[in-house]
Design a protein around this motif. Structure first.
Motif, PDB file in Angstrom:
ATOM      1  N   ASN A   1       0.849  -1.185   0.000  1.00  0.00           N
ATOM      2  CA  ASN A   1       0.000   0.000   0.000  1.00  0.00           C
ATOM      3  C   ASN A   1       0.889   1.242   0.000  1.00  0.00           C
ATOM      4  O   ASN A   1       1.577   1.519   0.984  1.00  0.00           O
ATOM      5  N   THR A   2       0.873   1.981  -1.095  1.00  0.00           N
ATOM      6  CA  THR A   2       1.752   3.154  -1.195  1.00  0.00           C
ATOM      7  C   THR A   2       1.321   4.269  -0.246  1.00  0.00           C
ATOM      8  O   THR A   2       2.164   5.074   0.155  1.00  0.00           O
ATOM      9  N   ASP A   3       0.061   4.312   0.135  1.00  0.00           N
ATOM     10  CA  ASP A   3      -0.369   5.321   1.102  1.00  0.00           C
ATOM     11  C   ASP A   3       0.327   5.104   2.447  1.00  0.00           C
ATOM     12  O   ASP A   3       0.734   6.060   3.109  1.00  0.00           O
ATOM     13  N   VAL A   4       0.486   3.845   2.836  1.00  0.00           N
ATOM     14  CA  VAL A   4       1.206   3.522   4.073  1.00  0.00           C
ATOM     15  C   VAL A   4       2.654   3.981   3.946  1.00  0.00           C
ATOM     16  O   VAL A   4       3.213   4.584   4.873  1.00  0.00           O
ATOM     17  N   LEU A   5       3.274   3.732   2.799  1.00  0.00           N
ATOM     18  CA  LEU A   5       4.661   4.136   2.588  1.00  0.00           C
ATOM     19  C   LEU A   5       4.811   5.660   2.592  1.00  0.00           C
ATOM     20  O   LEU A   5       5.762   6.193   3.174  1.00  0.00           O
ATOM     21  N   ILE A   6       3.897   6.355   1.953  1.00  0.00           N
ATOM     22  CA  ILE A   6       3.976   7.817   1.884  1.00  0.00           C
ATOM     23  C   ILE A   6       3.812   8.432   3.271  1.00  0.00           C
ATOM     24  O   ILE A   6       4.575   9.314   3.672  1.00  0.00           O
ATOM     25  N   ILE A   7       2.823   7.960   4.010  1.00  0.00           N
ATOM     26  CA  ILE A   7       2.609   8.505   5.366  1.00  0.00           C
ATOM     27  C   ILE A   7       3.777   8.122   6.274  1.00  0.00           C
ATOM     28  O   ILE A   7       4.273   8.950   7.050  1.00  0.00           O
ATOM     29  N   GLY A   8       4.244   6.886   6.169  1.00  0.00           N
ATOM     30  CA  GLY A   8       5.405   6.461   6.953  1.00  0.00           C
ATOM     31  C   GLY A   8       6.634   7.287   6.616  1.00  0.00           C
ATOM     32  O   GLY A   8       7.400   7.676   7.500  1.00  0.00           O
ATOM     33  N   ASN A   9       6.826   7.569   5.334  1.00  0.00           N
ATOM     34  CA  ASN A   9       7.951   8.390   4.899  1.00  0.00           C
ATOM     35  C   ASN A   9       7.852   9.797   5.472  1.00  0.00           C
ATOM     36  O   ASN A   9       8.847  10.362   5.937  1.00  0.00           O
ATOM     37  N   LEU A  10       6.659  10.346   5.480  1.00  0.00           N
ATOM     38  CA  LEU A  10       6.453  11.689   6.035  1.00  0.00           C
ATOM     39  C   LEU A  10       6.743  11.710   7.534  1.00  0.00           C
ATOM     40  O   LEU A  10       7.421  12.616   8.029  1.00  0.00           O
ATOM     41  N   VAL A  11       6.260  10.710   8.252  1.00  0.00           N
ATOM     42  CA  VAL A  11       6.507  10.628   9.701  1.00  0.00           C
ATOM     43  C   VAL A  11       8.004  10.474   9.969  1.00  0.00           C
ATOM     44  O   VAL A  11       8.566  11.149  10.846  1.00  0.00           O
ATOM     45  N   LEU A  12       8.663   9.612   9.207  1.00  0.00           N
ATOM     46  CA  LEU A  12      10.104   9.413   9.390  1.00  0.00           C
ATOM     47  C   LEU A  12      10.892  10.682   9.087  1.00  0.00           C
ATOM     48  O   LEU A  12      11.825  11.022   9.805  1.00  0.00           O
ATOM     49  N   PHE A  13      10.503  11.375   8.025  1.00  0.00           N
ATOM     50  CA  PHE A  13      11.204  12.611   7.680  1.00  0.00           C
ATOM     51  C   PHE A  13      11.026  13.657   8.777  1.00  0.00           C
ATOM     52  O   PHE A  13      11.988  14.316   9.178  1.00  0.00           O
ATOM     53  N   ALA A  14       9.814  13.790   9.280  1.00  0.00           N
ATOM     54  CA  ALA A  14       9.557  14.771  10.346  1.00  0.00           C
ATOM     55  C   ALA A  14      10.336  14.412  11.607  1.00  0.00           C
ATOM     56  O   ALA A  14      10.954  15.287  12.236  1.00  0.00           O
ATOM     57  N   ALA A  15      10.343  13.136  11.980  1.00  0.00           N
ATOM     58  CA  ALA A  15      11.075  12.708  13.172  1.00  0.00           C
ATOM     59  C   ALA A  15      12.576  12.915  12.991  1.00  0.00           C
ATOM     60  O   ALA A  15      13.271  13.347  13.917  1.00  0.00           O
ATOM     61  N   THR A  16      13.076  12.640  11.804  1.00  0.00           N
ATOM     62  CA  THR A  16      14.493  12.848  11.517  1.00  0.00           C
ATOM     63  C   THR A  16      14.840  14.330  11.546  1.00  0.00           C
ATOM     64  O   THR A  16      15.901  14.716  12.048  1.00  0.00           O
ATOM     65  N   ALA A  17      13.956  15.164  11.023  1.00  0.00           N
ATOM     66  CA  ALA A  17      14.197  16.614  11.028  1.00  0.00           C
ATOM     67  C   ALA A  17      14.282  17.143  12.455  1.00  0.00           C
ATOM     68  O   ALA A  17      15.159  17.958  12.777  1.00  0.00           O
ATOM     69  N   VAL A  18      13.390  16.676  13.321  1.00  0.00           N
ATOM     70  CA  VAL A  18      13.422  17.100  14.725  1.00  0.00           C
ATOM     71  C   VAL A  18      14.721  16.632  15.382  1.00  0.00           C
ATOM     72  O   VAL A  18      15.401  17.402  16.071  1.00  0.00           O
ATOM     73  N   SER A  19      15.085  15.386  15.166  1.00  0.00           N
ATOM     74  CA  SER A  19      16.309  14.830  15.722  1.00  0.00           C
ATOM     75  C   SER A  19      17.530  15.609  15.225  1.00  0.00           C
ATOM     76  O   SER A  19      18.434  15.944  15.991  1.00  0.00           O
ATOM     77  N   PHE A  20      17.550  15.913  13.947  1.00  0.00           N
ATOM     78  CA  PHE A  20      18.660  16.648  13.347  1.00  0.00           C
ATOM     79  C   PHE A  20      18.749  18.060  13.922  1.00  0.00           C
ATOM     80  O   PHE A  20      19.837  18.560  14.211  1.00  0.00           O
ATOM     81  N   TYR A  21      17.598  18.689  14.119  1.00  0.00           N
ATOM     82  CA  TYR A  21      17.562  20.040  14.697  1.00  0.00           C
ATOM     83  C   TYR A  21      18.119  20.030  16.121  1.00  0.00           C
ATOM     84  O   TYR A  21      18.917  20.896  16.493  1.00  0.00           O
ATOM     85  N   LEU A  22      17.710  19.045  16.908  1.00  0.00           N
ATOM     86  CA  LEU A  22      18.218  18.944  18.278  1.00  0.00           C
ATOM     87  C   LEU A  22      19.728  18.752  18.287  1.00  0.00           C
ATOM     88  O   LEU A  22      20.442  19.346  19.095  1.00  0.00           O
TER      89      LEU A  22
END
Length: 134
Positions: A37-58
């Motif tokens: 299901n590509t919707d699962v992949l797209i949403i998962g990718n968005l969540v991972l990117f956001a979490a990585t961005a927060v981690s990178f900012y910290l």
């Protein structure tokens, strides 16, 4: 360590996000044949990117610290918090989807997690070495 250097270092993560999202959107039919299901992949990718961005900012904020252990704690904390965010997201998805959970999509997101984490750690190690040389 300048903000410009840190923002330039974030570009590979942004590029990974853009490329994978474009791949998921343009290859829906191929992923459907693989029962992903590509919707699962797209949403998962968005969540991972956001979490990585927060981690990178910290991490970038901790670069100014004189205590090297503070930087290490921030990196470990970022990786741990990203893992917790992903686990919570998976549990929410399982709760919402019920028996319609797309296991292949979850495994695809696990692979994305691995990609984001490896890329983030490599970038952070390079930034850390640059800081030592400055």
């Amino acid at each position: 360590m300048s903000n410009n250097s840190v923002s330039r270092s974030f570009r590979p993560l942004l590029l990974l996000f853009v490329i994978t999202t474009a791949l998921f959107i343009t290859s829906r039919a191929r992923f459907a044949r693989w029962d992903v299901n590509t919707d699962v992949l797209i949403i998962g990718n968005l969540v991972l990117f956001a979490a990585t961005a927060v981690s990178f900012y910290l991490f970038s904020r901790s670069m100014g610290s004189k205590n090297p252990m503070a930087v290490v704690r921030t990196v470990y904390g970022g990786v741990f918090s990203k893992m917790m965010i992903c686990l919570i997201t998976v549990f929410i998805y399982i709760f919402i989807a019920g028996k319609g959970v797309n296991k292949a999509g979850i495994f695809g997101c696990m692979f994305l997690y691995l990609l984001y984490t490896i890329l983030e750690v490599v970038i952070l190690m390079k930034l850390s070495k640059q800081k030592k040389n400055v």
